[in-house]
Write a protein that holds these residues in place. Structure first.
Motif, PDB file in Angstrom:
ATOM      1  N   LYS A 200     -27.123 -27.806  44.956  1.00 22.00           N
ATOM      2  CA  LYS A 200     -26.684 -28.053  43.582  1.00 22.00           C
ATOM      3  C   LYS A 200     -26.254 -26.750  42.907  1.00 22.00           C
ATOM      4  O   LYS A 200     -25.223 -26.686  42.227  1.00 22.00           O
ATOM      5  N   TYR A 201     -27.038 -25.698  43.083  1.00 26.21           N
ATOM      6  CA  TYR A 201     -26.733 -24.368  42.540  1.00 26.21           C
ATOM      7  C   TYR A 201     -25.404 -23.857  43.097  1.00 26.21           C
ATOM      8  O   TYR A 201     -24.555 -23.339  42.362  1.00 26.21           O
ATOM      9  N   THR A 202     -25.231 -24.038  44.395  1.00 24.70           N
ATOM     10  CA  THR A 202     -24.013 -23.569  45.059  1.00 24.70           C
ATOM     11  C   THR A 202     -22.794 -24.312  44.542  1.00 24.70           C
ATOM     12  O   THR A 202     -21.768 -23.697  44.205  1.00 24.70           O
ATOM     13  N   ARG A 203     -22.887 -25.621  44.469  1.00 26.77           N
ATOM     14  CA  ARG A 203     -21.744 -26.418  44.002  1.00 26.77           C
ATOM     15  C   ARG A 203     -21.380 -26.078  42.554  1.00 26.77           C
ATOM     16  O   ARG A 203     -20.195 -26.061  42.195  1.00 26.77           O
ATOM     17  N   ARG A 204     -22.372 -25.805  41.735  1.00 27.14           N
ATOM     18  CA  ARG A 204     -22.095 -25.445  40.343  1.00 27.14           C
ATOM     19  C   ARG A 204     -21.274 -24.151  40.265  1.00 27.14           C
ATOM     20  O   ARG A 204     -20.321 -24.050  39.488  1.00 27.14           O
ATOM     21  N   ASN A 205     -21.627 -23.187  41.086  1.00 24.86           N
ATOM     22  CA  ASN A 205     -20.884 -21.931  41.088  1.00 24.86           C
ATOM     23  C   ASN A 205     -19.510 -22.080  41.732  1.00 24.86           C
ATOM     24  O   ASN A 205     -18.528 -21.476  41.272  1.00 24.86           O
ATOM     25  N   LEU A 206     -19.416 -22.894  42.769  1.00 24.41           N
ATOM     26  CA  LEU A 206     -18.114 -23.120  43.392  1.00 24.41           C
ATOM     27  C   LEU A 206     -17.166 -23.861  42.443  1.00 24.41           C
ATOM     28  O   LEU A 206     -15.945 -23.641  42.482  1.00 24.41           O
ATOM     29  N   LYS A 207     -17.707 -24.709  41.580  1.00 25.34           N
ATOM     30  CA  LYS A 207     -16.869 -25.384  40.588  1.00 25.34           C
ATOM     31  C   LYS A 207     -16.271 -24.370  39.619  1.00 25.34           C
ATOM     32  O   LYS A 207     -15.083 -24.444  39.259  1.00 25.34           O
ATOM     33  N   LEU A 208     -17.077 -23.395  39.190  1.00 26.15           N
ATOM     34  CA  LEU A 208     -16.555 -22.313  38.342  1.00 26.15           C
ATOM     35  C   LEU A 208     -15.539 -21.473  39.103  1.00 26.15           C
ATOM     36  O   LEU A 208     -14.551 -21.005  38.530  1.00 26.15           O
ATOM     37  N   ALA A 209     -15.791 -21.281  40.400  1.00 26.60           N
ATOM     38  CA  ALA A 209     -14.847 -20.533  41.226  1.00 26.60           C
ATOM     39  C   ALA A 209     -13.505 -21.257  41.320  1.00 26.60           C
ATOM     40  O   ALA A 209     -12.441 -20.625  41.316  1.00 26.60           O
ATOM     41  N   ASP A 210     -13.538 -22.585  41.393  1.00 29.47           N
ATOM     42  CA  ASP A 210     -12.295 -23.374  41.374  1.00 29.47           C
ATOM     43  C   ASP A 210     -11.510 -23.092  40.103  1.00 29.47           C
ATOM     44  O   ASP A 210     -10.283 -22.934  40.122  1.00 29.47           O
ATOM     45  N   SER A 211     -12.230 -23.028  38.991  1.00 31.71           N
ATOM     46  CA  SER A 211     -11.582 -22.755  37.713  1.00 31.71           C
ATOM     47  C   SER A 211     -11.029 -21.331  37.685  1.00 31.71           C
ATOM     48  O   SER A 211      -9.949 -21.082  37.128  1.00 31.71           O
ATOM     49  N   TYR A 212     -11.773 -20.407  38.289  1.00 38.88           N
ATOM     50  CA  TYR A 212     -11.320 -19.010  38.368  1.00 38.88           C
ATOM     51  C   TYR A 212      -9.966 -18.915  39.051  1.00 38.88           C
ATOM     52  O   TYR A 212      -9.035 -18.277  38.541  1.00 38.88           O
ATOM     53  N   ILE A 213      -9.820 -19.557  40.201  1.00 36.50           N
ATOM     54  CA  ILE A 213      -8.556 -19.402  40.920  1.00 36.50           C
ATOM     55  C   ILE A 213      -7.434 -20.232  40.298  1.00 36.50           C
ATOM     56  O   ILE A 213      -6.272 -19.863  40.384  1.00 36.50           O
ATOM     57  N   SER A 214      -7.796 -21.334  39.634  1.00 34.30           N
ATOM     58  CA  SER A 214      -6.741 -22.124  38.981  1.00 34.30           C
ATOM     59  C   SER A 214      -6.132 -21.360  37.815  1.00 34.30           C
ATOM     60  O   SER A 214      -4.966 -21.575  37.458  1.00 34.30           O
ATOM     61  N   ASP A 215      -6.896 -20.432  37.237  1.00 36.88           N
ATOM     62  CA  ASP A 215      -6.389 -19.598  36.145  1.00 36.88           C
ATOM     63  C   ASP A 215      -5.442 -18.499  36.631  1.00 36.88           C
ATOM     64  O   ASP A 215      -4.731 -17.895  35.828  1.00 36.88           O
ATOM     65  N   LEU A 216      -5.451 -18.214  37.931  1.00 33.66           N
ATOM     66  CA  LEU A 216      -4.680 -17.080  38.452  1.00 33.66           C
ATOM     67  C   LEU A 216      -3.179 -17.340  38.471  1.00 33.66           C
ATOM     68  O   LEU A 216      -2.383 -16.412  38.480  1.00 33.66           O
ATOM     69  N   LYS A 217      -2.774 -18.595  38.521  1.00 29.55           N
ATOM     70  CA  LYS A 217      -1.364 -18.981  38.363  1.00 29.55           C
ATOM     71  C   LYS A 217      -0.428 -18.410  39.428  1.00 29.55           C
ATOM     72  O   LYS A 217       0.740 -18.145  39.166  1.00 29.55           O
ATOM     73  N   GLY A 218      -0.884 -18.208  40.622  1.00 29.38           N
ATOM     74  CA  GLY A 218      -0.003 -17.730  41.694  1.00 29.38           C
ATOM     75  C   GLY A 218      -0.149 -16.253  41.973  1.00 29.38           C
ATOM     76  O   GLY A 218      -0.941 -15.548  41.342  1.00 29.38           O
ATOM     77  N   GLY A 219       0.635 -15.768  42.947  1.00 27.98           N
ATOM     78  CA  GLY A 219       0.588 -14.365  43.307  1.00 27.98           C
ATOM     79  C   GLY A 219      -0.440 -14.087  44.383  1.00 27.98           C
ATOM     80  O   GLY A 219      -1.148 -14.983  44.854  1.00 27.98           O
ATOM     81  N   PRO A 220      -0.555 -12.816  44.817  1.00 24.39           N
ATOM     82  CA  PRO A 220      -1.456 -12.472  45.924  1.00 24.39           C
ATOM     83  C   PRO A 220      -2.925 -12.731  45.627  1.00 24.39           C
ATOM     84  O   PRO A 220      -3.689 -13.045  46.534  1.00 24.39           O
ATOM     85  N   ALA A 221      -3.338 -12.618  44.367  1.00 28.04           N
ATOM     86  CA  ALA A 221      -4.742 -12.879  44.027  1.00 28.04           C
ATOM     87  C   ALA A 221      -5.105 -14.324  44.349  1.00 28.04           C
ATOM     88  O   ALA A 221      -6.139 -14.605  44.970  1.00 28.04           O
ATOM     89  N   LEU A 222      -4.247 -15.256  43.931  1.00 30.07           N
ATOM     90  CA  LEU A 222      -4.499 -16.675  44.205  1.00 30.07           C
ATOM     91  C   LEU A 222      -4.446 -16.952  45.701  1.00 30.07           C
ATOM     92  O   LEU A 222      -5.319 -17.650  46.246  1.00 30.07           O
ATOM     93  N   GLU A 223      -3.440 -16.412  46.379  1.00 30.75           N
ATOM     94  CA  GLU A 223      -3.300 -16.638  47.817  1.00 30.75           C
ATOM     95  C   GLU A 223      -4.535 -16.140  48.561  1.00 30.75           C
ATOM     96  O   GLU A 223      -4.996 -16.771  49.518  1.00 30.75           O
ATOM     97  N   PHE A 224      -5.068 -15.011  48.135  1.00 33.78           N
ATOM     98  CA  PHE A 224      -6.262 -14.452  48.770  1.00 33.78           C
ATOM     99  C   PHE A 224      -7.480 -15.350  48.539  1.00 33.78           C
ATOM    100  O   PHE A 224      -8.195 -15.696  49.477  1.00 33.78           O
ATOM    101  N   CYS A 225      -7.720 -15.703  47.287  1.00 34.98           N
ATOM    102  CA  CYS A 225      -8.972 -16.379  46.923  1.00 34.98           C
ATOM    103  C   CYS A 225      -9.058 -17.809  47.439  1.00 34.98           C
ATOM    104  O   CYS A 225     -10.152 -18.326  47.672  1.00 34.98           O
ATOM    105  N   LYS A 226      -7.913 -18.458  47.614  1.00 31.25           N
ATOM    106  CA  LYS A 226      -7.933 -19.858  48.043  1.00 31.25           C
ATOM    107  C   LYS A 226      -8.597 -20.031  49.403  1.00 31.25           C
ATOM    108  O   LYS A 226      -9.277 -21.037  49.638  1.00 31.25           O
ATOM    109  N   ILE A 227      -8.402 -19.067  50.297  1.00 29.44           N
ATOM    110  CA  ILE A 227      -8.908 -19.241  51.663  1.00 29.44           C
ATOM    111  C   ILE A 227     -10.433 -19.221  51.733  1.00 29.44           C
ATOM    112  O   ILE A 227     -11.048 -20.192  52.203  1.00 29.44           O
ATOM    113  N   PRO A 228     -11.115 -18.155  51.262  1.00 33.19           N
ATOM    114  CA  PRO A 228     -12.583 -18.191  51.344  1.00 33.19           C
ATOM    115  C   PRO A 228     -13.204 -19.312  50.519  1.00 33.19           C
ATOM    116  O   PRO A 228     -14.243 -19.867  50.904  1.00 33.19           O
TER     117      PRO A 228
END
Length: 259
Positions: A200-228
């Protein structure tokens, strides 16, 4: 890149896809932090030695002579420490000069906080303790990556969500390595927690991580973060049904499915 491939199947793929300059910065950062992580997790080093070495890394990376100070500190342990740790001076040299302050400062701070956790015997009793630990060893990595994205092309990102990105990946590792950690006498689960609570703790943080990368709006930062992050979600789903580790074929299939 050879060392990256040997030490992290998860991060080798996204780092290898970055362009020169940014690739050097992220590779340097990852390998420096992997080098100190190997000290914290070493199976035979006494805790007193671990803490001494980690504080030494803090001092070396806070100094004006990171390379020589690191060499002097680690050379007596050439037969004990893994290659990725013994070559930390090379990973430091790899970093582009205009971003060394980011990588060196975060490496120094992480090493100091790791030393504190070694001193405390990784005493995690509450969720707050777990938050503090996962920040020290992974959330801080999210912050560092945010600084590197900004250095590279001015990409701005939410640092609180960046911490959750690192924390979520670390929580997946804690779940995956549960048996090995207990065998070496370390329990990262807060008191009264079982696998259900940690998932439950892990999923809560991964949900915030989803929001983190959705805010990146493209570029190398987004391409990098999507994989891990994709691999982390797949791993936690596997753990939730009794599995543990993604196969190489599964990893490659997931990476290939990422747009």
């Amino acid at each position: 890149m050879i060392m990256l491939k040997q030490t992290s199947r998860t991060f080798y793929i996204p780092i290898s896809r970055l362009k020169s300059g940014l690739k050097d910065a992220v590779a340097s950062a990852y390998l420096c932090m992997r080098a100190i992580d190997e000290i914290e997790d070493h199976e035979t080093l006494a805790d007193e030695v671990k803490a001494e070495l980690l504080l030494g890394i803090h001092d070396a990376f806070s100094s004006d002579d990171v390379i020589n100070e690191s060499l002097k500190l680690l050379s007596p342990y050439a037969e004990t420490l893994p290659e990725v740790t013994m070559r930390i001076h090379e990973w430091a040299l790899l970093c582009p000069p205009t971003v060394t302050n980011v990588v060196y400062n975060h490496t120094a701070t992480m090493a100091k906080q790791m030393a504190d956790w070694v001193h405390e015997g990784w005493d995690i009793r509450t969720e707050e303790d777990l938050d503090n630990y996962t920040y020290s060893v992974a959330g801080m990595v999210g912050e560092m990556l945010s600084d590197i994205w900004f250095w590279h092309d001015g990409t701005k990102s939410d640092r609180i969500k960046a911490v959750a990105f690192g924390r979520g990946l670390q929580a997946v590792n804690i779940l995956r390595n549960r048996t090995e950690d207990l065998e070496r006498g370390v329990d990262f689960f807060p008191e009264g927690w079982g696998q259900k609570e940690m998932i439950k703790y892990t999923r809560r943080n991964l949900k915030l991580a989803d929001s983190y990368i959705s805010d990146l709006k493209g570029g190398p930062a987004l391409e990098f973060c999507k994989i891990p992050l994709t691999l982390a979600h797949a791993t936690i789903n596997l753990i939730a049904v009794g599995g543990n580790k993604l196969t190489r074929d599964a990893v490659m299939k997931l990476v290939g499915s990422i747009n």
